[in-house]
Design a protein around this motif. Structure first.
Motif, PDB file in Angstrom:
ATOM      1  N   THR A  30       0.826  -1.210   0.000  1.00 29.69           N
ATOM      2  CA  THR A  30       0.000   0.000   0.000  1.00 29.69           C
ATOM      3  C   THR A  30       0.860   1.260   0.000  1.00 29.69           C
ATOM      4  N   TYR A  98      -6.925  -4.159   1.816  1.00 29.24           N
ATOM      5  CA  TYR A  98      -6.245  -3.147   2.610  1.00 29.24           C
ATOM      6  C   TYR A  98      -6.429  -3.379   4.112  1.00 29.24           C
ATOM      7  N   PHE A 156      -8.625   3.861   8.775  1.00 25.28           N
ATOM      8  CA  PHE A 156      -8.132   4.369   7.501  1.00 25.28           C
ATOM      9  C   PHE A 156      -8.814   5.690   7.137  1.00 25.28           C
ATOM     10  N   LEU A 168      -0.734   6.693   1.866  1.00 24.05           N
ATOM     11  CA  LEU A 168      -1.910   5.826   1.862  1.00 24.05           C
ATOM     12  C   LEU A 168      -2.929   6.275   0.814  1.00 24.05           C
TER      13      LEU A 168
END
Length: 275
Positions: A30, A98, A156, A168
């Motif tokens: 990522t 993710y 996130f 990210l």
């Protein structure tokens, strides 16, 4: 017996090594935007899940009951269900990959914590011999796995919304992250409710009472109500984004208390669980 313990420990540490490798690949894939590392994360997680599962089965054979008594086996089973849920769901919804940045570290941390407590053989009390107990525990484990994925995406959201980590940027857009957290919360909420219902039926079989306000039951109900409040505020009061993420994180912390700390209370009929 010593050889069996060594085998169980070795298999679990083998699973930990694969999960660590999967976590490193998931995070690096990522951050550095490498699809190959994303694929490697899954390729490490699958054999880790198999080796870890073999360790749980060997332990099951040794103790003669499912993984729902000793802290080691409870934590290990929760880790296994969490990884399995992510891998299965990820086959249908690739964006869930993710969540591996949170789920894999959580999994190897739970296994390591369980091994730190040292596996102990505990006999199953007569009241624990019920299919409803098995369903009760299984549904809670699935619920926890769903909440863990929702926690990952809530976290996130906060990181991306505040631009804390520009690397990210590969994560889905904020509305998609928010929606995934919402949907997995709903999934976990439903399974938590079914788990409570199965537990009530088990309680009636064992003690002729569906509900007696045991500390574990009480905190489990409070946790479920708060998750229900989260869903209600999102559905009818248009709560979303940052404040919804913070509310979920608070609910998730309460879920951890309900699952891992209230069973330690000696006044609870669940005192044999997770001691």
């Amino acid at each position: 017996m010593n050889r069996s313990f060594a085998l169980v420990t070795g298999l679990h540490w083998g699973g930990v090594l694969f999960y660590v490798a999967a976590a490193i690949c998931a995070i690096a894939g990522t951050v550095f935007k490498k699809d190959r590392l994303d694929r490697l994360a899954t390729r490490f997680a699958v054999p880790g899940l198999l080796i870890h599962g073999a360790g749980l089965l060997v332990w099951w054979r040794i103790v003669g009951h499912g993984p729902y008594m000793d802290r080691f086996e409870v934590l290990s089973a929760n880790a296994w269900i969490a990884v399995a849920t992510l891998l299965i769901a990820g086959r249908f919804y690739p964006r869930l990959k993710y969540a591996g940045m949170v789920v894999y570290p959580a999994a190897f941390s739970m296994i390591a914590a369980g091994l730190f407590f040292r596996p102990e053989i505990k006999k199953l009390p007569p009241t624990f011999r019920s299919i409803w107990l098995i369903l009760h525990i299984l549904f809670y484990k699935i619920s926890f796995a769903s909440f863990l994925i929702a926690f990952a995406f809530s976290f996130f959201y906060l990181l991306k919304q505040r631009n804390r980590l520009q690397k990210l940027s590969r994560l889905p857009e904020l509305p998609a992250i928010d929606l995934i957290a919402y949907r997995f919360t709903g999934f976990g909420f439903a399974f938590w409710a079914i788990g409570m219902l199965a537990g009530s039926i088990w309680a009636y079989q064992s003690w002729n009472v569906f509900w007696n306000w045991d500390p574990v039951q009480t905190w489990s109900l409070i946790t479920w109500v708060l998750f229900g409040l989260y869903l209600h505020l999102r559905r009818f009061f248009n709560w979303h984004g940052e404040r919804a993420a913070w509310l979920f994180i608070g609910c998730f912390l309460l879920a951890l208390i309900s699952l891992y700390f209230t069973p330690l209370l000696e006044s609870s009929i669940h005192a044999e669980y997770f001691k």
